[in-house]
Design a protein around this motif. Structure first.
Motif, PDB file in Angstrom:
ATOM      1  N   TYR A  52       0.854  -1.183   0.000  1.00 29.78           N
ATOM      2  CA  TYR A  52       0.000   0.000   0.000  1.00 29.78           C
ATOM      3  C   TYR A  52       0.890   1.233   0.000  1.00 29.78           C
ATOM      4  N   ARG A  53       0.482   2.251  -0.754  1.00 24.65           N
ATOM      5  CA  ARG A  53       1.193   3.529  -0.696  1.00 24.65           C
ATOM      6  C   ARG A  53       0.689   4.305   0.508  1.00 24.65           C
ATOM      7  N   ARG A  54       1.623   4.824   1.272  1.00 25.61           N
ATOM      8  CA  ARG A  54       1.271   5.618   2.452  1.00 25.61           C
ATOM      9  C   ARG A  54       0.325   6.761   2.072  1.00 25.61           C
ATOM     10  N   GLY A  55       0.621   7.446   0.985  1.00 23.97           N
ATOM     11  CA  GLY A  55      -0.212   8.564   0.545  1.00 23.97           C
ATOM     12  C   GLY A  55      -1.637   8.144   0.214  1.00 23.97           C
ATOM     13  N   ASP A  56      -1.791   6.950  -0.389  1.00 27.74           N
ATOM     14  CA  ASP A  56      -3.133   6.451  -0.694  1.00 27.74           C
ATOM     15  C   ASP A  56      -3.917   6.183   0.585  1.00 27.74           C
ATOM     16  N   LEU A  57      -3.254   5.620   1.584  1.00 28.52           N
ATOM     17  CA  LEU A  57      -3.922   5.338   2.854  1.00 28.52           C
ATOM     18  C   LEU A  57      -4.347   6.627   3.550  1.00 28.52           C
ATOM     19  N   LEU A  58      -3.457   7.612   3.553  1.00 33.90           N
ATOM     20  CA  LEU A  58      -3.783   8.895   4.184  1.00 33.90           C
ATOM     21  C   LEU A  58      -4.916   9.596   3.450  1.00 33.90           C
ATOM     22  N   ALA A  59      -4.909   9.541   2.113  1.00 33.71           N
ATOM     23  CA  ALA A  59      -5.983  10.154   1.328  1.00 33.71           C
ATOM     24  C   ALA A  59      -7.303   9.440   1.578  1.00 33.71           C
ATOM     25  N   TRP A  60      -7.259   8.106   1.694  1.00 29.85           N
ATOM     26  CA  TRP A  60      -8.464   7.323   1.966  1.00 29.85           C
ATOM     27  C   TRP A  60      -9.058   7.710   3.317  1.00 29.85           C
ATOM     28  N   MET A  61      -8.192   7.852   4.326  1.00 29.62           N
ATOM     29  CA  MET A  61      -8.683   8.263   5.647  1.00 29.62           C
ATOM     30  C   MET A  61      -9.257   9.672   5.600  1.00 29.62           C
ATOM     31  N   GLU A  62      -8.596  10.561   4.891  1.00 28.14           N
ATOM     32  CA  GLU A  62      -9.071  11.947   4.780  1.00 28.14           C
ATOM     33  C   GLU A  62     -10.447  11.988   4.126  1.00 28.14           C
ATOM     34  N   ALA A  63     -10.647  11.172   3.104  1.00 22.23           N
ATOM     35  CA  ALA A  63     -11.936  11.132   2.413  1.00 22.23           C
ATOM     36  C   ALA A  63     -13.050  10.599   3.315  1.00 22.23           C
ATOM     37  N   ARG A  64     -12.705   9.857   4.347  1.00 26.39           N
ATOM     38  CA  ARG A  64     -13.688   9.280   5.257  1.00 26.39           C
ATOM     39  C   ARG A  64     -13.948  10.180   6.464  1.00 26.39           C
TER      40      ARG A  64
END
Length: 72
Positions: A52-64
């Motif tokens: 997993y890309r760290r940035g993708d995980l952070l963006a996913w959390m931000e979107a939630r």
């Protein structure tokens, strides 16, 4: 791509355990989410490995992130 960019990109990739730790779920939960498509959480397959890309995980959390108790 320079060697520095490659090194930085590799540091940005998290294995399932590190990704699960980052978003505070069990590694098995990520596996279930991948197989069922429950959440649109991007991942990378490298042979049998999942990253997993760290940035993708952070963006996913931000979107939630929610401002109220609404779940929609």
């Amino acid at each position: 791509m320079t060697i520095e960019n490659i090194i930085h990109a590799n540091r940005d990739l998290l294995d399932e355990r590190a990704a699960a730790d980052l978003i505070d779920v069990a590694p098995g939960t990520l596996s279930v989410w991948r197989s069922t498509g429950r959440y649109n959480l991007p991942f990378i397959k490298i042979g049998r490995k999942v990253r997993y890309r760290r940035g993708d995980l952070l963006a996913w959390m931000e979107a939630r992130t929610r401002e109220s108790g609404a779940t929609a």
